[in-house]
Design a protein around this motif. Structure first.
Motif, PDB file in Angstrom:
ATOM      1  N   CYS A   1      17.779 -41.493 -93.304  1.00  0.00           N
ATOM      2  CA  CYS A   1      18.387 -40.503 -94.200  1.00  0.00           C
ATOM      3  C   CYS A   1      18.144 -40.844 -95.662  1.00  0.00           C
ATOM      4  O   CYS A   1      17.846 -39.956 -96.474  1.00  0.00           O
ATOM      5  CB  CYS A   1      19.891 -40.398 -93.936  1.00  0.00           C
ATOM      6  SG  CYS A   1      20.328 -39.508 -92.440  1.00  0.00           S
TER       7      CYS A   1
ATOM      8  N   GLY B   1      15.797 -32.933 -97.561  1.00  0.00           N
ATOM      9  CA  GLY B   1      15.527 -34.129 -96.775  1.00  0.00           C
ATOM     10  C   GLY B   1      16.740 -34.557 -95.978  1.00  0.00           C
ATOM     11  O   GLY B   1      16.621 -34.965 -94.810  1.00  0.00           O
TER      12      GLY B   1
ATOM     13  N   MET C   1      14.631 -39.947 -96.597  1.00  0.00           N
ATOM     14  CA  MET C   1      14.454 -38.488 -96.650  1.00  0.00           C
ATOM     15  C   MET C   1      15.107 -37.886 -97.891  1.00  0.00           C
ATOM     16  O   MET C   1      14.538 -36.987 -98.535  1.00  0.00           O
ATOM     17  CB  MET C   1      15.037 -37.854 -95.387  1.00  0.00           C
ATOM     18  CG  MET C   1      14.270 -38.170 -94.108  1.00  0.00           C
ATOM     19  SD  MET C   1      12.673 -37.320 -94.025  1.00  0.00           S
ATOM     20  CE  MET C   1      13.212 -35.650 -93.620  1.00  0.00           C
ATOM     21  N   VAL C   2      16.305 -38.369 -98.252  1.00  0.00           N
ATOM     22  CA  VAL C   2      17.000 -37.824 -99.425  1.00  0.00           C
ATOM     23  C   VAL C   2      16.268 -38.194-100.706  1.00  0.00           C
ATOM     24  O   VAL C   2      16.091 -37.357-101.605  1.00  0.00           O
ATOM     25  CB  VAL C   2      18.456 -38.330 -99.474  1.00  0.00           C
ATOM     26  CG1 VAL C   2      19.123 -37.913-100.784  1.00  0.00           C
ATOM     27  CG2 VAL C   2      19.243 -37.798 -98.290  1.00  0.00           C
TER      28      VAL C   2
ATOM     29  N   ASN D   1      13.151 -38.780-101.137  1.00  0.00           N
ATOM     30  CA  ASN D   1      11.879 -38.082-101.256  1.00  0.00           C
ATOM     31  C   ASN D   1      12.013 -36.559-101.303  1.00  0.00           C
ATOM     32  O   ASN D   1      11.214 -35.889-101.968  1.00  0.00           O
ATOM     33  CB  ASN D   1      10.966 -38.479-100.087  1.00  0.00           C
ATOM     34  CG  ASN D   1      10.397 -39.880-100.235  1.00  0.00           C
ATOM     35  OD1 ASN D   1       9.475 -40.100-100.999  1.00  0.00           O
ATOM     36  ND2 ASN D   1      10.976 -40.836 -99.515  1.00  0.00           N
ATOM     37  N   PHE D   2      13.026 -36.018-100.605  1.00  0.00           N
ATOM     38  CA  PHE D   2      13.116 -34.554-100.501  1.00  0.00           C
ATOM     39  C   PHE D   2      14.487 -33.999-100.884  1.00  0.00           C
ATOM     40  O   PHE D   2      14.765 -32.825-100.651  1.00  0.00           O
ATOM     41  CB  PHE D   2      12.765 -34.117 -99.065  1.00  0.00           C
ATOM     42  CG  PHE D   2      11.428 -34.609 -98.593  1.00  0.00           C
ATOM     43  CD1 PHE D   2      10.256 -34.017 -99.049  1.00  0.00           C
ATOM     44  CD2 PHE D   2      11.336 -35.674 -97.704  1.00  0.00           C
ATOM     45  CE1 PHE D   2       9.015 -34.468 -98.613  1.00  0.00           C
ATOM     46  CE2 PHE D   2      10.106 -36.136 -97.255  1.00  0.00           C
ATOM     47  CZ  PHE D   2       8.935 -35.533 -97.718  1.00  0.00           C
ATOM     48  N   GLU D   3      15.360 -34.862-101.430  1.00  0.00           N
ATOM     49  CA  GLU D   3      16.689 -34.473-101.915  1.00  0.00           C
ATOM     50  C   GLU D   3      17.496 -33.761-100.823  1.00  0.00           C
ATOM     51  O   GLU D   3      17.527 -34.205 -99.682  1.00  0.00           O
ATOM     52  CB  GLU D   3      16.547 -33.649-103.194  1.00  0.00           C
ATOM     53  CG  GLU D   3      15.882 -34.433-104.307  1.00  0.00           C
ATOM     54  CD  GLU D   3      15.826 -33.702-105.620  1.00  0.00           C
ATOM     55  OE1 GLU D   3      16.075 -32.481-105.631  1.00  0.00           O
ATOM     56  OE2 GLU D   3      15.516 -34.359-106.637  1.00  0.00           O
ATOM     57  N   THR D   4      18.148 -32.637-101.154  1.00  0.00           N
ATOM     58  CA  THR D   4      19.055 -31.983-100.199  1.00  0.00           C
ATOM     59  C   THR D   4      18.339 -31.574 -98.923  1.00  0.00           C
ATOM     60  O   THR D   4      18.860 -31.758 -97.813  1.00  0.00           O
ATOM     61  CB  THR D   4      19.706 -30.745-100.843  1.00  0.00           C
ATOM     62  OG1 THR D   4      20.407 -31.134-102.035  1.00  0.00           O
ATOM     63  CG2 THR D   4      20.688 -30.099 -99.871  1.00  0.00           C
TER      64      THR D   4
ATOM     65  N   TYR E   1      17.126 -32.218 -92.906  1.00  0.00           N
ATOM     66  CA  TYR E   1      16.187 -32.507 -91.814  1.00  0.00           C
ATOM     67  C   TYR E   1      16.504 -33.850 -91.145  1.00  0.00           C
ATOM     68  O   TYR E   1      16.300 -34.006 -89.930  1.00  0.00           O
ATOM     69  CB  TYR E   1      14.753 -32.486 -92.328  1.00  0.00           C
ATOM     70  CG  TYR E   1      14.150 -31.111 -92.301  1.00  0.00           C
ATOM     71  CD1 TYR E   1      13.604 -30.588 -91.125  1.00  0.00           C
ATOM     72  CD2 TYR E   1      14.150 -30.298 -93.429  1.00  0.00           C
ATOM     73  CE1 TYR E   1      13.073 -29.315 -91.087  1.00  0.00           C
ATOM     74  CE2 TYR E   1      13.623 -29.021 -93.405  1.00  0.00           C
ATOM     75  CZ  TYR E   1      13.085 -28.528 -92.228  1.00  0.00           C
ATOM     76  OH  TYR E   1      12.564 -27.251 -92.185  1.00  0.00           O
ATOM     77  N   ALA E   2      16.992 -34.810 -91.918  1.00  0.00           N
ATOM     78  CA  ALA E   2      17.392 -36.084 -91.319  1.00  0.00           C
ATOM     79  C   ALA E   2      18.530 -35.878 -90.328  1.00  0.00           C
ATOM     80  O   ALA E   2      18.545 -36.469 -89.247  1.00  0.00           O
ATOM     81  CB  ALA E   2      17.807 -37.071 -92.410  1.00  0.00           C
TER      82      ALA E   2
END
Length: 416
Positions: A163, A174, A166-167, A169-172, A177-178
């Motif tokens: 998580c 990410g 993912m956060v 790299n892709f913020e909310t 999707y996590a």
């Protein structure tokens, strides 16, 4: 499994989940802010509903009947077969539903259809999650708490790193999707840890159980799925009410307080689900059951009070540590929320009797009634007390629920 030993093992697993969850929450708060946290809260409520339905609502039944039948291999295989068939059938239905109705779900939960792909990705992974949870429940029922805890710890550590990455790299997006795929991927570790036993349990699928076993599990399905539907739906509506009247940042403040409550209460709810349910299921004598409930109350009530006091005294530090300066609006909400938590955990000790003794009608009616009551009180008190009224509604609802759960226990005791 002894209460103290179970509590210690559960505490270890819960602490890893607590630490990983708090780190993830901090990352989300920094990268997404209050409005992003509110969005994630909506998705968490949706997947909570869908995950519960994907398991067919039988997990509590799996724990109960595995604990009861673990000394009878033939009966245990039949019960295992019935629960696994229900789990597979239910998870496939949920998967198909997510894929076909992704647009409708996106609109209902997020207010727009931008998250169709997210929901479909979750749908493709839900079978793995359901099977993972089903097998963990069989371990719990068989008293294999060591392996049960190991899997939970690995899952928590994995979610922490997955998580966070993912956060960052892709913020909310990410984080969303996590949540959608992370909890299903831990099945790989479960197979590595207990591969032979896991696949041996799957062989029960080829044993045909009687219809009476499906009916027994259906009672648990009805109880579990009622909770699984009512609680997240009420939370979704409360977030919508707050958002409409006070804005998305206020939703984030309430979500933050609710999140802290959920995380620290995990220490106690894990003990209840891991120890109390199988224990109450196996006890038939009223006197022994009374003794067990008293033992559990002596543990969980003082611990819950200490946790609540610690959080209240340090709430300013916790908000800065776990969130950031933009979450200062959380501070006035802790008082009623924490008192409500203590009352709620006390009521859960007695409400587990309804699950252990299959009080289906009473349980279902109570979940629906108190869900509606909480939503109604939230409407009323938000108007009169602002955002703090939502936590006051939670406290009042918890008090009424405790009175109900304890009264139900007294009535059951008199009948038995």
């Amino acid at each position: 499994m002894k209460l103290i030993k179970t509590s210690l093992l559960s505490f270890i697993a819960t602490m890893t989940k607590l630490v990983s969850g708090l780190v993830i929450n901090k990352v989300v708060a920094v990268y997404a802010g209050p409005s992003g946290l509110a969005l994630i809260g909506q998705f968490q409520s949706l997947i909570q509903i869908l995950m519960s339905f994907s398991q067919g609502g039988v997990n509590q039944g799996v724990i109960k009947y595995t604990a009861e039948k673990k000394e009878d291999a033939e009966q245990l295989t039949l019960y295992t077969s019935a629960s696994l068939r229900i789990t597979l059938f239910s998870s496939v239905l949920v998967s198909v539903f997510c894929i076909i109705y992704a647009s409708m779900l996106s609109e209902a939960v997020f207010g727009e259809d931008s998250y169709i792909t997210l929901i479909r990705v979750f749908g493709t992974m839900v079978l793995l999650y359901a099977v993972n949870q089903w097998y963990l429940c069989t371990l719990n029922g068989r008293g294999l708490i060591g392996d049960f805890i190991k899997v939970q710890i690995i899952q928590n550590i994995f979610m922490l790193f997955f998580c966070t990455a993912m956060v960052i790299n892709f913020e909310t997006l990410g984080a969303l999707y996590a949540l959608a795929i992370g909890q299903s991927m831990v099945l790989v570790y479960l197979i590595v840890l207990r591969g032979a036993d896991f696949f041996n349990s799957l062989k029960s699928l080829f044993i045909t159980p009687s219809n009476t076993l499906y009916i027994k599990f259906f009672k648990f399905s009805l109880m579990t799925l009622t909770t699984a539907a009512v609680v997240p739906l009420v939370q979704i509506q409360i977030r919508n009410i707050i958002g409409d009247q006070l804005g998305d940042d206020s939703v984030g403040y309430w979500q933050g307080v609710w999140y802290i409550s959920t995380m620290y209460l995990l220490v106690l709810t894990t003990v209840l689900s891991t120890y109390l349910l199988p224990k109450l299921s196996s006890i038939q004598e009223v006197e022994k059951l009374d003794t067990e409930l008293i033992r559990v109350m002596k543990l969980v009530i003082p611990v819950s009070v200490l946790f609540a006091l610690f959080i209240f005294v340090t709430k300013g530090i916790l908000v800065n540590l776990l969130f950031d300066d933009s979450f200062q609006g959380m501070l006035p909400l802790f008082k009623w929320q924490l008192i409500g938590d203590v009352v709620k955990i006390a009521s859960w000790v007695f409400s587990y009797l309804m699950l252990a003794k299959s009080m289906t009608k009473v349980y279902v009616y109570s979940e629906v009634f108190f869900g509606v009551l909480l939503l109604t009180l939230s409407h009323i008190l938000l108007d009169s007390h602002g955002l703090e009224g939502i936590t006051l509604a939670y406290l009042i609802n918890s008090v009424f629920y405790f009175v109900f759960a304890y009264s139900n226990y007294i009535r059951w005791r008199k009948r038995n």
